[in-house]
Each structure stands twice: as C-alpha cells, then as structure tokens.
Design an enzyme around this catalytic site. Sequence first.
Site, PDB file in Angstrom:
ATOM      1  CG  ASP A   9      -0.312   0.142   2.532  1.00 45.37           C
ATOM      2  OD1 ASP A   9       0.940   0.221   2.612  1.00 45.37           O
ATOM      3  OD2 ASP A   9      -1.034   0.196   3.543  1.00 45.37           O
ATOM      4  CB  CYS A  66       1.009  -2.441   4.781  1.00 47.57           C
ATOM      5  SG  CYS A  66       0.800  -3.445   6.259  1.00 47.57           S
ATOM      6  CB  THR A  68       2.118  -2.751  11.044  1.00 47.68           C
ATOM      7  OG1 THR A  68       0.919  -3.268  10.452  1.00 47.68           O
ATOM      8  CG2 THR A  68       1.871  -1.404  11.699  1.00 47.68           C
ATOM      9  CG  HIS A  99       9.533 -25.290  11.947  1.00 45.28           C
ATOM     10  ND1 HIS A  99       9.658 -25.251  13.319  1.00 45.28           N
ATOM     11  CD2 HIS A  99      10.689 -25.847  11.499  1.00 45.28           C
ATOM     12  CE1 HIS A  99      10.823 -25.770  13.684  1.00 45.28           C
ATOM     13  NE2 HIS A  99      11.466 -26.131  12.586  1.00 45.28           N
TER      14      HIS A  99
END
Length: 165
Positions: A9, A66, A68, A99
Amino acid sequence: MSKIYAGSDHAGFTLRGRLVAHLRARGHLVEDLGPTTDASCDYPTSAAAVARAVRDDAGAFGLLVCGTGLGVCIAANKVRGVRAVDAWNVEGAKMSRAHNDANVLCLGERLMAEAEALAVVDAWLATAFEGGRHGRRVAQIAALELEESQTADLRTAPATTDVQQ
C-alpha cells in the site's frame, strides 16, 4: 532463482521498491504488482492481488509491505492456499519457511529499518521447508482452511423452503 510477486500500500511503497530492486539484483524474477505511486490506497487490494498470484503460480512466493505488515498479512491469509507471515526478524523469517512453508512474506516499513528488511527477505528466501512432521501440520492447516470454506458456504447459502401450493 525464485519467482516473486510483490505489492504494497502507500505506507509500504518506498520499502517495497527497494526490496524489489534488491531481489532483481540478486537474480530473482520479480513481478511488481504496485501501486505505482505513493498515493493513499487500500492494503487489502494489493494483498489480494499478490496472494492470488501466488496461489495460481505453483512454487512462486509473495512479498507484501504496508506500514506494519499486519494488515497485508491478515488480508493475504484470506486467500486459500496462502500462508502469509509477518516476520519481524531473521529468525522468525527462517522458522516461517522451515516449519510453516510460508509462501508470502509481509513486512512493515514503519517498524523495520531497511537493512533489517533486506536481511529478513534474504533469510526467508534462502530457507527451505523441512517437511517431515511440519508437512503433516501444513496439511492440517490446508484441511482446516478447506473445512472452514465449506462451512462458510453452508452458512451463507440461501435457505430453501418446501412450500406446497
């Protein structure tokens, strides 16, 4: 080298550009899905585009940025077959591949220095899925995803009535 679909974004625009350039310089085939400017835009749109591209291109990876990394991660994980992670450090990035067979990496431009983001991306791409017991767990995630989508389909299906006239 890997095929990578990238998107962001506005809040991840600058870091995404730098990561795309870095990955291309390392020989990866990167398809940058935008946006093309840092004008305000909605992260679910970019997350959906990258997630769907990864879903439809077996063996490809996704990179989303973005502010975060959290919003794009949540949105990308709504696409069946996507295992998106918001890795905040190199060790988390490695573990998500080894994993969890993560296929989309999400990062936060406001929370990571560029050098750390570069290290995370490099470690993530360099780490192979271990399989074994982890393969069983990834298969369980896929089964849960399928079960939930079928349950959701039943909950949202139009009610039928048997009315005799």
